[in-house]
Design an enzyme around this catalytic site. Structure first.
Site, short mmCIF file in Angstrom:
data_model
loop_
_atom_site.label_atom_id
_atom_site.label_comp_id
_atom_site.label_asym_id
_atom_site.label_seq_id
_atom_site.Cartn_x
_atom_site.Cartn_y
_atom_site.Cartn_z
N TYR A 169 -35.52 48.18 95.72
CA TYR A 169 -36.90 48.19 96.18
C TYR A 169 -37.37 46.79 96.53
O TYR A 169 -36.98 45.82 95.87
CB TYR A 169 -37.84 48.70 95.08
CG TYR A 169 -37.84 50.19 94.90
CD1 TYR A 169 -38.76 51.00 95.56
CD2 TYR A 169 -36.91 50.79 94.05
CE1 TYR A 169 -38.75 52.37 95.38
CE2 TYR A 169 -36.90 52.16 93.87
CZ TYR A 169 -37.82 52.94 94.54
OH TYR A 169 -37.82 54.30 94.37
N ARG A 192 -30.61 57.15 89.38
CA ARG A 192 -31.55 58.00 90.12
C ARG A 192 -30.84 58.53 91.37
O ARG A 192 -30.20 57.78 92.08
CB ARG A 192 -32.77 57.19 90.60
CG ARG A 192 -33.73 56.64 89.54
CD ARG A 192 -34.31 57.66 88.59
NE ARG A 192 -34.61 58.99 89.11
CZ ARG A 192 -35.69 59.32 89.80
NH1 ARG A 192 -36.61 58.44 90.10
NH2 ARG A 192 -35.89 60.57 90.21
N HIS A 232 -34.02 59.18 96.55
CA HIS A 232 -35.32 59.85 96.53
C HIS A 232 -36.35 59.02 97.26
O HIS A 232 -36.22 57.80 97.39
CB HIS A 232 -35.79 60.11 95.10
CG HIS A 232 -36.02 58.84 94.32
ND1 HIS A 232 -34.99 58.17 93.71
CD2 HIS A 232 -37.13 58.12 94.08
CE1 HIS A 232 -35.47 57.08 93.11
NE2 HIS A 232 -36.77 57.02 93.33
N TYR A 261 -29.79 54.43 92.68
CA TYR A 261 -29.80 53.16 91.92
C TYR A 261 -29.77 53.45 90.41
O TYR A 261 -30.23 54.48 89.95
CB TYR A 261 -31.01 52.30 92.29
CG TYR A 261 -32.38 52.91 92.06
CD1 TYR A 261 -33.01 52.83 90.82
CD2 TYR A 261 -33.07 53.53 93.10
CE1 TYR A 261 -34.27 53.36 90.62
CE2 TYR A 261 -34.34 54.07 92.91
CZ TYR A 261 -34.93 53.98 91.66
OH TYR A 261 -36.18 54.51 91.48
N HIS A 320 -40.58 58.51 97.12
CA HIS A 320 -41.83 58.83 96.41
C HIS A 320 -42.87 59.26 97.43
O HIS A 320 -43.02 58.60 98.48
CB HIS A 320 -42.33 57.60 95.65
CG HIS A 320 -41.39 57.13 94.57
ND1 HIS A 320 -41.49 57.55 93.27
CD2 HIS A 320 -40.31 56.29 94.60
CE1 HIS A 320 -40.54 56.98 92.53
NE2 HIS A 320 -39.81 56.21 93.32
FE LIG Z 1 -37.88 55.33 92.66
#
Ligand SMILES: [Fe+3]
Lengths: 210, 238
Positions: free
Chosen positions: B104, B153, B156, B143, B158
């Site tokens: 991110y 995870r 995905h 990640y 959000h």
């Molecule tokens: Fe996330």
């Protein structure tokens, strides 16, 4: 229970916003420059009527630690108790620059959030019942699986608070205190209110299933 | 006044889900107080095209500095409607995600995959009159994250949605069809029922894929609906 025969589909299930919520909902918090307008920055404009106030606080977890990665939204009526929404019967009487919605985040170091706004007026519900002046609050963060709703009321509205139908539903009575914003300075009573939100623990905030 | 259908909490994740460690100290222990909806709940903010910039829904271009971001180009699109299958026009949808490597653009993300200089990872748009929305982006990478044990995870995105009232407010995550990490993820599995979780898995949509350009995934969103006939307004006890 009421019949729900109009319900054909089922609501999409919620998921946590995770630790990186700022990337999407508050890029300004992390210096991420993508969007031209910050939609959550101004709850009110310069022409909005009413007493200018700051409401601030912290969010605390079950170990009494600060929650430093939360996002918090506010939805409120103007100084005359009118919401900027077509279903408010007095919608047309609003100041043009009053939005009534805003977004903040808890500071990465201090854990503090704050809103600069005007104090809302008492709100007349459609059945004529009066609600004491309040802010509607919605909180999300890592570890919160579905957004938490609550209200913030004001300590100086003693009479209106005593008649408020939501506050009056809260038992035991002392838990009503968790929704009450107090003056930062009890003596000077400036326009600076504070209220901490506890996700868990002895002073757990009353959350609402709306 | 017309009330919204009560939220069916059995379909949403409970506040406390032991396998997702962060919920342990952040889940309220008291049951929430159930309100009948007042004017504070059936109203909510309204956004307009003026709030949105031209490139806001194009994550391939909205942060690009000297070229396109690395990764698999995709379209994410779908329709927002309510539980009564009525389309929700003028809904604000905001998304955020990791880049193709699973990183991110956020100061607290220290994962070793590199940042992509041309990828910001956030976008927003409004639904049209029929409730449709569309984003162009890069497929995010999986990640690792710290939890009870090393957890990964699934890929995905959000997704945050504003419908027409504050009581419809919803944030969720979109997963991708065929990802074996979904069933291993404590966050995805915070949803108690596997069939309900399927609502978050976007199927591949070859009809919308663009030849020689990008694949597409379809993600329809359902917000709380409301009774079509007015009810007496009243507050309920918990
Ligand atoms: Fe996330």
């Amino acid at each position: 229970m009421m019949a729900q025969e109009d319900k054909i589909l089922q609501e999409t299930p919620s998921q946590t916003v995770g630790p990186y919520v700022h990337t999407g909902l508050a890029p300004w918090a992390i210096g991420l420059d993508v969007f031209k307008t910050d939609i959550g920055a101004e709850i009110v404009g310069p022409k909005s009527k009413g007493r200018r106030i700051t409401v601030s606080g912290r969010i605390i977890d079950g170990a009494d630690d600060l929650v430093r990665d939360a996002l918090i939204e506010v939805w409120q009526a103007n100084a005359n108790g009118i919401y900027r929404h077509v279903e408010d019967p007095k919608f047309g009487e609003l100041e043009k620059d009053f939005r009534g919605w805003g977004r903040a985040w808890t500071n990465f170091e201090t854990g503090k959030w704050s809103f600069q706004t005007v104090k809302p007026g008492p709100i007349k519900d459609r059945d004529g019942v009066m609600h004491a002046p309040h802010l509607n609050i919605w909180i999300v963060a890592r570890g919160i699986n579905i957004g938490l709703s609550t209200r913030i009321y004001f300590v100086d509205e003693t009479d209106a608070n005593a008649k408020d139908p939501v506050l009056n539903m809260i038992l035991p009575e002392q838990r009503r205190q968790t929704l009450l914003a107090k003056y930062r300075d009890e003596k000077l009573k400036t326009n600076d209110y504070v209220v901490d939100i506890a996700l868990q623990g002895d002073h757990e905030t009353v959350f609402l299933n709306t | 006044m017309r009330e919204y259908f009560a939220r069916d909490h059995a379909r949403h994740p409970p506040a406390l889900t032991q396998d997702y460690k962060s919920t342990v100290l952040r889940s309220p222990k008291h049951a929430p107080l159930t309100l009948g909806q007042t004017i504070s709940e059936i109203t909510g903010p309204h956004f307009g095209q003026g709030d949105i910039g031209e490139l806001d829904n194009d994550l391939i271009r909205n942060f690009a500095k000297d070229g396109d971001p690395i990764g698999e180009r995709i379209i994410l699109h779908g329709r927002v409607c309510d539980e009564g299958r009525r389309p929700v026009p003028d809904a604000l949808i905001e998304i955020w995600q990791a880049n193709a490597g699973g990183r991110y653009r956020h100061q607290n993300d220290g994962y070793l995959a590199p940042l992509d200089p041309n990828f910001g990872g956030c976008g927003r748009t409004m639904t049209d009159d029929a409730g449709y929305y569309r984003f162009q982006t890069i497929k995010p990478g999986a990640y690792p994250w710290p939890n009870w044990e090393p957890s990964w995870r699934p890929a995905h995105v959000h997704v945050s949605v504003f419908g027409h009232s504050f009581s419809q407010r919803l944030v969720t995550q979109l997963y991708f069809e065929g990802d074996p990490l979904i069933e291993r993820c404590p966050i995805a599995n915070s949803i108690p029922d596997l069939r309900t979780l399927q609502q978050l898995v976007a199927p591949l949509d070859m009809d919308t894929a663009q030849p020689s350009d990008c694949l597409a995934y379809r993600f329809d969103i359902v917000l709380r609906g409301r009774f079509s006939t007015p009810f007496e307004n009243r507050l309920e006890g918990s």
